[in-house]
Design a protein around this motif. Structure first.
Motif, PDB file in Angstrom:
ATOM      1  N   ARG A 174       0.829  -1.206   0.000  1.00 49.01           N
ATOM      2  CA  ARG A 174       0.000   0.000   0.000  1.00 49.01           C
ATOM      3  C   ARG A 174       0.866   1.260   0.000  1.00 49.01           C
ATOM      4  O   ARG A 174       0.582   2.233  -0.702  1.00 49.01           O
ATOM      5  CB  ARG A 174      -0.922  -0.015   1.219  1.00 49.01           C
ATOM      6  CG  ARG A 174      -1.891  -1.202   1.268  1.00 49.01           C
ATOM      7  CD  ARG A 174      -2.810  -1.125   2.484  1.00 49.01           C
ATOM      8  NE  ARG A 174      -3.828  -2.158   2.460  1.00 49.01           N
ATOM      9  CZ  ARG A 174      -3.726  -3.315   3.101  1.00 49.01           C
ATOM     10  NH1 ARG A 174      -2.627  -3.583   3.807  1.00 49.01           N
ATOM     11  NH2 ARG A 174      -4.685  -4.207   3.029  1.00 49.01           N
ATOM     12  N   GLU A 175       1.937   1.235   0.806  1.00 48.90           N
ATOM     13  CA  GLU A 175       2.840   2.391   0.872  1.00 48.90           C
ATOM     14  C   GLU A 175       3.463   2.673  -0.494  1.00 48.90           C
ATOM     15  O   GLU A 175       3.551   3.829  -0.930  1.00 48.90           O
ATOM     16  CB  GLU A 175       3.941   2.133   1.902  1.00 48.90           C
ATOM     17  CG  GLU A 175       3.447   2.007   3.338  1.00 48.90           C
ATOM     18  CD  GLU A 175       4.493   1.397   4.257  1.00 48.90           C
ATOM     19  OE1 GLU A 175       5.652   1.228   3.810  1.00 48.90           O
ATOM     20  OE2 GLU A 175       4.155   1.067   5.403  1.00 48.90           O
ATOM     21  N   MET A 176       3.904   1.619  -1.194  1.00 48.43           N
ATOM     22  CA  MET A 176       4.535   1.803  -2.498  1.00 48.43           C
ATOM     23  C   MET A 176       3.548   2.343  -3.519  1.00 48.43           C
ATOM     24  O   MET A 176       3.902   3.193  -4.348  1.00 48.43           O
ATOM     25  CB  MET A 176       5.136   0.472  -2.980  1.00 48.43           C
ATOM     26  CG  MET A 176       6.350   0.005  -2.193  1.00 48.43           C
ATOM     27  SD  MET A 176       7.184  -1.383  -2.994  1.00 48.43           S
ATOM     28  CE  MET A 176       5.887  -2.615  -3.024  1.00 48.43           C
ATOM     29  N   ARG A 278       9.040   1.248 -17.464  1.00 43.46           N
ATOM     30  CA  ARG A 278      10.106   2.237 -17.263  1.00 43.46           C
ATOM     31  C   ARG A 278      10.724   2.062 -15.870  1.00 43.46           C
ATOM     32  O   ARG A 278      11.938   2.146 -15.700  1.00 43.46           O
ATOM     33  CB  ARG A 278       9.532   3.649 -17.401  1.00 43.46           C
ATOM     34  CG  ARG A 278      10.601   4.734 -17.427  1.00 43.46           C
ATOM     35  CD  ARG A 278       9.984   6.116 -17.546  1.00 43.46           C
ATOM     36  NE  ARG A 278       9.205   6.281 -18.757  1.00 43.46           N
ATOM     37  CZ  ARG A 278       9.724   6.539 -19.950  1.00 43.46           C
ATOM     38  NH1 ARG A 278      11.040   6.652 -20.102  1.00 43.46           N
ATOM     39  NH2 ARG A 278       8.935   6.691 -21.001  1.00 43.46           N
ATOM     40  N   TYR A 279       9.872   1.824 -14.878  1.00 39.35           N
ATOM     41  CA  TYR A 279      10.331   1.645 -13.495  1.00 39.35           C
ATOM     42  C   TYR A 279       9.612   0.441 -12.890  1.00 39.35           C
ATOM     43  O   TYR A 279       8.471   0.137 -13.247  1.00 39.35           O
ATOM     44  CB  TYR A 279      10.003   2.872 -12.627  1.00 39.35           C
ATOM     45  CG  TYR A 279      10.327   4.210 -13.236  1.00 39.35           C
ATOM     46  CD1 TYR A 279      11.638   4.656 -13.372  1.00 39.35           C
ATOM     47  CD2 TYR A 279       9.299   5.056 -13.677  1.00 39.35           C
ATOM     48  CE1 TYR A 279      11.928   5.895 -13.923  1.00 39.35           C
ATOM     49  CE2 TYR A 279       9.575   6.299 -14.228  1.00 39.35           C
ATOM     50  CZ  TYR A 279      10.892   6.707 -14.356  1.00 39.35           C
ATOM     51  OH  TYR A 279      11.176   7.932 -14.904  1.00 39.35           O
ATOM     52  N   THR A 280      10.273  -0.233 -11.947  1.00 37.27           N
ATOM     53  CA  THR A 280       9.635  -1.307 -11.182  1.00 37.27           C
ATOM     54  C   THR A 280       9.983  -1.152  -9.714  1.00 37.27           C
ATOM     55  O   THR A 280      11.133  -0.864  -9.360  1.00 37.27           O
ATOM     56  CB  THR A 280      10.094  -2.705 -11.660  1.00 37.27           C
ATOM     57  OG1 THR A 280      11.527  -2.742 -11.730  1.00 37.27           O
ATOM     58  CG2 THR A 280       9.496  -3.050 -13.005  1.00 37.27           C
ATOM     59  N   LEU A 281       8.994  -1.361  -8.845  1.00 39.02           N
ATOM     60  CA  LEU A 281       9.187  -1.300  -7.398  1.00 39.02           C
ATOM     61  C   LEU A 281       8.763  -2.629  -6.780  1.00 39.02           C
ATOM     62  O   LEU A 281       7.758  -3.221  -7.188  1.00 39.02           O
ATOM     63  CB  LEU A 281       8.361  -0.164  -6.778  1.00 39.02           C
ATOM     64  CG  LEU A 281       8.580   1.255  -7.303  1.00 39.02           C
ATOM     65  CD1 LEU A 281       7.720   2.242  -6.516  1.00 39.02           C
ATOM     66  CD2 LEU A 281      10.046   1.647  -7.245  1.00 39.02           C
ATOM     67  N   TYR A 282       9.538  -3.066  -5.793  1.00 42.80           N
ATOM     68  CA  TYR A 282       9.251  -4.296  -5.064  1.00 42.80           C
ATOM     69  C   TYR A 282       9.369  -3.997  -3.569  1.00 42.80           C
ATOM     70  O   TYR A 282      10.137  -3.112  -3.164  1.00 42.80           O
ATOM     71  CB  TYR A 282      10.257  -5.402  -5.414  1.00 42.80           C
ATOM     72  CG  TYR A 282      10.472  -5.669  -6.876  1.00 42.80           C
ATOM     73  CD1 TYR A 282       9.852  -6.741  -7.506  1.00 42.80           C
ATOM     74  CD2 TYR A 282      11.342  -4.872  -7.643  1.00 42.80           C
ATOM     75  CE1 TYR A 282      10.090  -7.019  -8.858  1.00 42.80           C
ATOM     76  CE2 TYR A 282      11.577  -5.134  -8.986  1.00 42.80           C
ATOM     77  CZ  TYR A 282      10.947  -6.202  -9.583  1.00 42.80           C
ATOM     78  OH  TYR A 282      11.183  -6.467 -10.917  1.00 42.80           O
ATOM     79  N   PRO A 283       8.683  -4.752  -2.712  1.00 43.94           N
ATOM     80  CA  PRO A 283       8.881  -4.577  -1.265  1.00 43.94           C
ATOM     81  C   PRO A 283      10.183  -5.229  -0.823  1.00 43.94           C
ATOM     82  O   PRO A 283      10.550  -6.301  -1.321  1.00 43.94           O
ATOM     83  CB  PRO A 283       7.665  -5.281  -0.659  1.00 43.94           C
ATOM     84  CG  PRO A 283       7.296  -6.323  -1.672  1.00 43.94           C
ATOM     85  CD  PRO A 283       7.630  -5.733  -3.019  1.00 43.94           C
ATOM     86  N   SER A 367      13.907  -2.028  -4.560  1.00 40.17           N
ATOM     87  CA  SER A 367      13.089  -2.614  -3.493  1.00 40.17           C
ATOM     88  C   SER A 367      13.010  -1.608  -2.355  1.00 40.17           C
ATOM     89  O   SER A 367      13.973  -0.891  -2.080  1.00 40.17           O
ATOM     90  CB  SER A 367      13.658  -3.951  -3.020  1.00 40.17           C
ATOM     91  OG  SER A 367      14.946  -3.792  -2.447  1.00 40.17           O
ATOM     92  N   VAL A 368      11.855  -1.546  -1.698  1.00 40.44           N
ATOM     93  CA  VAL A 368      11.537  -0.468  -0.754  1.00 40.44           C
ATOM     94  C   VAL A 368      11.393  -1.024   0.653  1.00 40.44           C
ATOM     95  O   VAL A 368      10.642  -1.989   0.883  1.00 40.44           O
ATOM     96  CB  VAL A 368      10.244   0.250  -1.175  1.00 40.44           C
ATOM     97  CG1 VAL A 368       9.875   1.329  -0.170  1.00 40.44           C
ATOM     98  CG2 VAL A 368      10.408   0.856  -2.574  1.00 40.44           C
ATOM     99  N   ILE A 369      12.101  -0.408   1.593  1.00 39.75           N
ATOM    100  CA  ILE A 369      12.026  -0.812   2.998  1.00 39.75           C
ATOM    101  C   ILE A 369      10.624  -0.526   3.531  1.00 39.75           C
ATOM    102  O   ILE A 369      10.112   0.593   3.374  1.00 39.75           O
ATOM    103  CB  ILE A 369      13.065  -0.047   3.835  1.00 39.75           C
ATOM    104  CG1 ILE A 369      14.478  -0.417   3.393  1.00 39.75           C
ATOM    105  CG2 ILE A 369      12.877  -0.320   5.323  1.00 39.75           C
ATOM    106  CD1 ILE A 369      15.556   0.432   4.048  1.00 39.75           C
TER     107      ILE A 369
END
Length: 579
Positions: A174-176, A278-283, A367-369
């Motif tokens: 949810r945060e991402m 273009r971008y990818t985010l992971y937990p 990847s996101v803390i």
């Protein structure tokens, strides 16, 4: 008098400025100023190289151009002052017959191409294959099976892998989504013209019965939800999850499929018109870290792990690997800046994933803390599209199966509390009592919990049964444990190792309790209480319950060197605490 003060410039800025000086006397003065000031070895090398190059030009030859004594960077800087193609070809011949360094040979060839005009207009230089660059290797690492870097690829959207556990959407997902929405709103305002379609936030769901989260993902900021359901995906599995995510990302790309088979869903991907995200985010969870590394490698791109800050803006780079030639600058637009704590724990590094002149690296991934961004407020009025990814999953991907497992009831998540009270090896005199005091202090707050340092988890302490649950690895705070950002972090009996700092450094206020005034935690805490935790913690508990702290103060020092406000406590009892 030197032409400018070298101390006022970073090393990356000095290179172009030094190359613009043609007076040897000025360079000598600049060299003396640097030696008397910062005395940075790379800067001295650049200045000396420039002096030698100018001296060579005056002599009309390369007598002092000793390739064997020069690094690739030094050669690159020196080449910018040579405009004679015959001289450059002579240097290339000498390198090929001498050290034979690929990087140096490429720099010389690029300089020759820049002077001669390079390839004919409209013709792109064909990059060497891994086999051509490394004929001595049987299987060069860049020659990865199935994976091909796109040439002149098209990219779009920010993809967010939304992890679920036991069927529930994780808060970090949810945060991402919320932060991705904010970034892409700014991106569209900056980079997208009025006559173009906005780029979107794409939520990715993989698992069993995950479509039910699509509506929430849209409410949290997603424009598109792409999902793949299969009852075999109830638990995270490395191979199928990686293959599915990478296949989704290549949906519509050329080549479209991992194996080039016909009937791939990319043939009719009417919801997108680009080759890859273009971008990818992971937990940055256990599973998210695994998937991010595997998927980004499969997509032949880079990854910044365990990030706590993300933003998009342009950047200017002078690195010759990225610009194509030494001494020149190149502006990259739409760059995802990925901020993460470095291994010292005292600084933050910003990671960039940038293309080479002859190779593209997309998607830019991070990847996101957990806890790095605020939870967004869901907007039930938002609309989006939901797309099912339908591809056959090979049986071989499921050859390893988990036949039996125990699931912890809820586990321990310290990331959402206003206050966290943590204890370290300083409880050694009475381990059980130390944990009890931490629990009592946490209970005095409205929203608090107890954590521990790695020293407690790996130590050989004997705890009574009623406190043992507070000493387990699931409560560990640090680089190999949980990373938290509470409003108040109380560290009792923790010396402040770098690995522990990484886990709590983003806390709004850090209060340290330690008998050793030279403990490392003193340097990065907002309040430092010099005292025995067995005496200080009961006083803090009483103060929280009473709503005031009535003690003498010495005035401490905060992390950035500012004077700490009154309220630091002085005490003399107890031995030195350690983490």
């Amino acid at each position: 008098m030197p032409p400018f003060d070298p101390a006022e410039y970073d090393i990356s800025e000095l290179g172009p400025k030094v190359q613009g000086i043609d007076d040897v006397d000025e360079l000598e003065e600049l060299l003396e100023a640097e030696e008397a000031g910062e005395d940075r070895a790379p800067v001295l090398t650049v200045i000396r190289s420039r002096i030698e190059n100018l001296s060579d030009d005056e002599e009309g030859g390369d007598a002092e151009f000793d390739l064997s004594e020069m690094s690739a960077a030094e050669v690159g800087n020196a080449l910018q002052d040579i405009d004679d193609v015959d001289r450059l070809r002579d240097i290339l011949d000498r390198e090929e017959s001498g050290e034979g360094r690929d990087s140096v040979e490429r720099l010389v060839r690029r300089r020759i191409d820049s002077l001669e005009g390079g390839e004919e207009e409209g013709e792109a230089e064909e990059p060497e294959s891994p086999e051509e660059r490394h004929p001595e290797l049987d299987h060069p690492t860049a020659d990865k099976q199935y994976v091909k870097a796109l040439a002149d690829g098209t990219y779009g959207d920010m993809w967010v892998y939304c992890e679920t556990q036991a069927g529930d959407l994780l808060d970090v997902s949810r945060e991402m989504l919320g932060h991705a929405r904010t970034m892409m709103d700014g991106y569209n305002e900056t980079y997208v013209d009025d006559d173009e379609d906005d780029e979107r936030v794409v939520a990715v769901l993989i698992g069993d019965d995950v479509e039910r989260h699509a509506e929430e993902c849209i409410a949290l900021g997603a424009d598109v939800v792409v999902y793949h359901e299969d009852d075999r995906l109830e638990r995270f599995r490395h191979k199928p999850y990686t293959e599915i995510f990478a296949d989704m990302a290549r949906w519509g790309a050329d080549p479209p499929a991992r194996d080039g088979s016909e009937g791939h869903p990319g043939e009719d991907a009417d919801w997108r018109e680009y080759d890859e995200p273009r971008y990818t985010l992971y937990p940055a969870t256990n599973n998210g870290r695994d998937l991010s590394a595997l998927a980004q490698a499969e997509l032949d791109s880079g990854l910044a792990s365990d990030c706590s800050g993300l933003y998009i803006e342009e950047t200017v780079i002078s690195n010759p690997v990225k610009t194509g030639s030494a001494g020149s600058n190149r502006t990259f637009e739409r760059v995802l800046h990925m901020k993460r704590p470095d291994f010292s724990g005292f600084e933050y590094s910003t990671i960039l994933c940038l293309d080479n002149p002859d190779r593209e690296f997309h998607p830019q991934g991070a990847s996101v803390i957990p806890g790095s961004f605020d939870l967004p407020e869901p907007d039930g009025d938002r609309e989006g599209i939901v797309v099912e990814h339908d591809a056959d999953l090979e049986e071989d991907w499921f050859r390893v199966d988990v036949t039996e497992f125990d699931r912890l009831e809820g586990g321990v998540d310290l990331t959402g509390h206003d206050v966290v009270v943590a204890v370290g090896r300083g409880i050694g005199d009475d381990p059980t009592r130390g944990i009890e005091l931490a629990v009592e202090l946490a209970d005095a707050f409205e929203d608090a919990d107890v954590g521990v340092s790695r020293g407690i988890v790996t130590g050989s302490y004997n705890f009574d049964g009623h406190v043992e649950r507070y000493t387990q690895e699931e409560r560990q705070i640090g680089e190999t444990g949980q990373v938290i950002e509470p409003q108040i972090y109380i560290a009792a009996g923790i010396s402040g190792a770098v690995q522990h700092k990484v886990g709590c450094d983003e806390s709004d206020t850090i209060i340290a309790i330690n008998t050793d005034p030279d403990a490392r935690i003193f340097d990065w805490s907002d309040y430092f209480i010099e005292g025995d935790l067995f005496e200080v913690l009961p006083e803090l508990t009483a103060a929280v319950k009473a709503g005031k702290l009535d003690v003498a103060a010495d005035g401490g020092v905060a992390e950035d060197g500012r004077d700490g406000p009154d309220g630091d406590v002085a005490a003399d009892s107890g031995g030195a605490d350690d983490d």
